[in-house]
Design a protein around this motif. Structure first.
Motif, PDB file in Angstrom:
ATOM      1  N   ARG A 199      -0.012  -3.992   1.938  1.00 49.84           N
ATOM      2  CA  ARG A 199       0.725  -2.656   2.092  1.00 49.84           C
ATOM      3  C   ARG A 199      -0.103  -1.520   1.911  1.00 49.84           C
ATOM      4  O   ARG A 199      -0.128  -0.528   2.597  1.00 49.84           O
ATOM      5  CB  ARG A 199       1.841  -2.641   1.445  1.00 49.84           C
ATOM      6  N   THR A 200      -1.248  -1.675   1.035  1.00 49.00           N
ATOM      7  CA  THR A 200      -2.095  -0.557   0.964  1.00 49.00           C
ATOM      8  C   THR A 200      -3.308  -0.607   1.717  1.00 49.00           C
ATOM      9  O   THR A 200      -4.464   0.226   1.470  1.00 49.00           O
ATOM     10  CB  THR A 200      -2.653  -0.684  -0.541  1.00 49.00           C
ATOM     11  N   PRO A 228       5.579  -7.904   1.963  1.00 47.41           N
ATOM     12  CA  PRO A 228       4.429  -7.273   2.637  1.00 47.41           C
ATOM     13  C   PRO A 228       5.129  -6.276   3.761  1.00 47.41           C
ATOM     14  O   PRO A 228       6.292  -5.834   3.676  1.00 47.41           O
ATOM     15  CB  PRO A 228       3.978  -8.372   3.246  1.00 47.41           C
ATOM     16  N   SER A 229       4.405  -5.583   4.489  1.00 43.67           N
ATOM     17  CA  SER A 229       4.711  -4.481   5.278  1.00 43.67           C
ATOM     18  C   SER A 229       5.602  -5.346   6.627  1.00 43.67           C
ATOM     19  O   SER A 229       5.543  -6.388   6.785  1.00 43.67           O
ATOM     20  CB  SER A 229       3.783  -3.819   6.130  1.00 43.67           C
ATOM     21  N   GLY A 230       6.594  -4.207   7.120  1.00 43.55           N
ATOM     22  CA  GLY A 230       7.272  -4.494   8.347  1.00 43.55           C
ATOM     23  C   GLY A 230       6.277  -5.057   9.615  1.00 43.55           C
ATOM     24  O   GLY A 230       6.684  -6.063  10.130  1.00 43.55           O
ATOM     25  N   ALA A 231       5.198  -4.624   9.817  1.00 42.75           N
ATOM     26  CA  ALA A 231       4.105  -4.808  10.656  1.00 42.75           C
ATOM     27  C   ALA A 231       3.742  -6.503  10.570  1.00 42.75           C
ATOM     28  O   ALA A 231       3.699  -7.198  11.502  1.00 42.75           O
ATOM     29  CB  ALA A 231       3.075  -3.988  10.725  1.00 42.75           C
ATOM     30  N   PHE A 232       3.462  -6.577   9.301  1.00 46.26           N
ATOM     31  CA  PHE A 232       2.951  -8.051   8.817  1.00 46.26           C
ATOM     32  C   PHE A 232       4.334  -8.965   9.158  1.00 46.26           C
ATOM     33  O   PHE A 232       3.986 -10.078   9.656  1.00 46.26           O
ATOM     34  CB  PHE A 232       2.670  -8.239   7.744  1.00 46.26           C
ATOM     35  N   LEU A 233       5.294  -8.735   9.016  1.00 45.07           N
ATOM     36  CA  LEU A 233       6.551  -9.627   9.156  1.00 45.07           C
ATOM     37  C   LEU A 233       6.739  -9.858  10.597  1.00 45.07           C
ATOM     38  O   LEU A 233       7.026 -10.921  11.103  1.00 45.07           O
ATOM     39  CB  LEU A 233       7.847  -8.909   8.436  1.00 45.07           C
ATOM     40  N   SER A 262      15.514  -6.599   4.620  1.00 45.58           N
ATOM     41  CA  SER A 262      14.855  -5.659   4.025  1.00 45.58           C
ATOM     42  C   SER A 262      13.985  -4.594   5.153  1.00 45.58           C
ATOM     43  O   SER A 262      13.691  -3.534   4.438  1.00 45.58           O
ATOM     44  CB  SER A 262      13.833  -5.878   2.908  1.00 45.58           C
ATOM     45  N   PHE A 263      13.759  -4.804   6.479  1.00 45.94           N
ATOM     46  CA  PHE A 263      13.141  -4.390   7.214  1.00 45.94           C
ATOM     47  C   PHE A 263      13.805  -4.078   8.705  1.00 45.94           C
ATOM     48  O   PHE A 263      13.564  -4.774   9.482  1.00 45.94           O
ATOM     49  CB  PHE A 263      12.020  -4.954   7.631  1.00 45.94           C
TER      50      PHE A 263
END
Length: 346
Positions: A199-200, A228-233, A262-263
């Motif tokens: 995320r960072t 983790p981020s929505g992009a990774f998901l 969650s996204f």
């Protein structure tokens, strides 16, 4: 142990921008000072180490900026719910350098334990190398250094080794009871570390191919035990849904659908942009053989498609994508009927 910290991320980011501006200014002044000293020669009356002083000042600004960014990232990852204004957190480490050293020690201990091929030694390495491994995993600097030391192969070996002991032969995702145990063991720690580093933006290039190379159950364990981020998901979803497009629902698909709860905007993007993958999700739902998966997917879809969720344009495209993938008799329609009002009719 570190310290109790209160920080306003928005104001801290403003300070970082000011530090960056100061560093750029000094960077422009240094060559001018050097040129002036050289041109004046013996006539120069001022100190001849002015450029050195400017360099040191520039290094100070760089270090201050890096430390402040670490504090912001760490505080935002350690606080469960982000709010505007001041946030407070107890840092597990006093500074980024200390976090990195502790992570290197942990990674070294874990790799040595992996060489013994004894899962109990791996678990012991995680709990003894750092006094508070659960808290440490939320520190982005610690997380990035730990993952950098283990590498993608080390991560997979740890998660697979734990699964072989707890659920031998399971490749369709961790069942709920095993997932709960994993949260308190090495898989949970690594999932939290991965989320904090991802995320960072602190993961190295070697992690870019993880969604394409890691086993499905490893990927779904990561997204089930942390956020983790929505992009990774989305990257994980597209990869997994293309691996077994004709397979029935399993715990891997359940964890994927549950993570989308969650996204909502990430699920909207999947529905709008990835019709083939959307079809895989819906075909698995139509089989009616995995009630937990069906509940998770229906809940995620309702959350993503309800009025006001995400961006209006993207939500409308998501509805259009869903309509194109569902035939009139699909059993999912009754679960979505609640939200098909005049403003959201498809």
């Amino acid at each position: 142990m570190g310290e109790f910290v209160g920080i306003d991320p928005s104001r801290a980011h403003d300070l970082i921008r000011r530090l960056e501006a100061g560093s750029l200014l000094l960077g422009g002044v240094r060559p001018l000072v050097d040129a002036a000293v050289a041109e004046a020669g013996d006539d120069w009356a001022g100190p001849r180490h002015g450029a050195t002083a400017l360099r040191r000042a520039q290094e100070f600004l760089h270090d201050a900026r890096r430390e402040l960014r670490w504090r912001i990232d760490a505080a935002e990852q350690l606080v469960p719910v982000r709010e505007r204004g001041l946030i407070t957190a107890v840092f597990p480490f006093a500074g980024e350098a200390e976090a990195t050293r502790a992570a290197a020690e942990t990674a070294t201990a874990v790799l040595a334990a992996l060489a013994t091929r004894r899962p109990d030694e791996v678990e012991r390495a995680f709990t003894t190398a750092t006094g508070t491994p659960g808290e440490a995993a939320g520190d982005p600097a610690y997380a990035a250094a730990l993952l950098g030391g283990l590498g993608p192969d080390g991560l997979v070996l740890v998660l697979r080794g734990w699964s072989e002991v707890e659920v031998p032969g399971e490749r369709d995702g961790l069942p709920p009871a095993a997932l709960a145990r994993a949260a308190a063991a090495s898989p949970g720690l690594l999932a939290r570390a991965f989320a904090a580093a991802e995320r960072t933006g602190r993961l190295g290039e070697e992690w870019r191919e993880l969604p394409a190379t890691a086993p499905a159950d490893v990927l779904t364990t990561l997204i089930a035990l942390a956020r983790p981020s929505g992009a990774f998901l989305t990257v994980v979803a597209v990869e997994l849904l293309n691996r077994r497009p004709d397979a029935g629902p399993d715990w891997n698909l359940h964890h994927l659908a549950h993570a989308y709860r969650s996204f909502p905007e990430a699920l909207q993007e999947l529905l709008a942009e990835h019709q083939k993958e959307t079809g895989v999700l819906l075909d698995a739902y139509a089989l009616g053989t995995h009630p937990a998966y069906e509940r998770a997917l229906a809940a995620a879809l309702r959350h993503a498609l309800e009025p006001g969720a995400g961006a209006d344009g993207l939500r409308e495209r998501a509805w259009s994508g869903l309509t194109g993938a569902l035939d009139a008799g699909h059993r999912l329609w009754r679960d979505l009927e609640t939200f098909r009002d005049a403003g959201e009719r498809v």
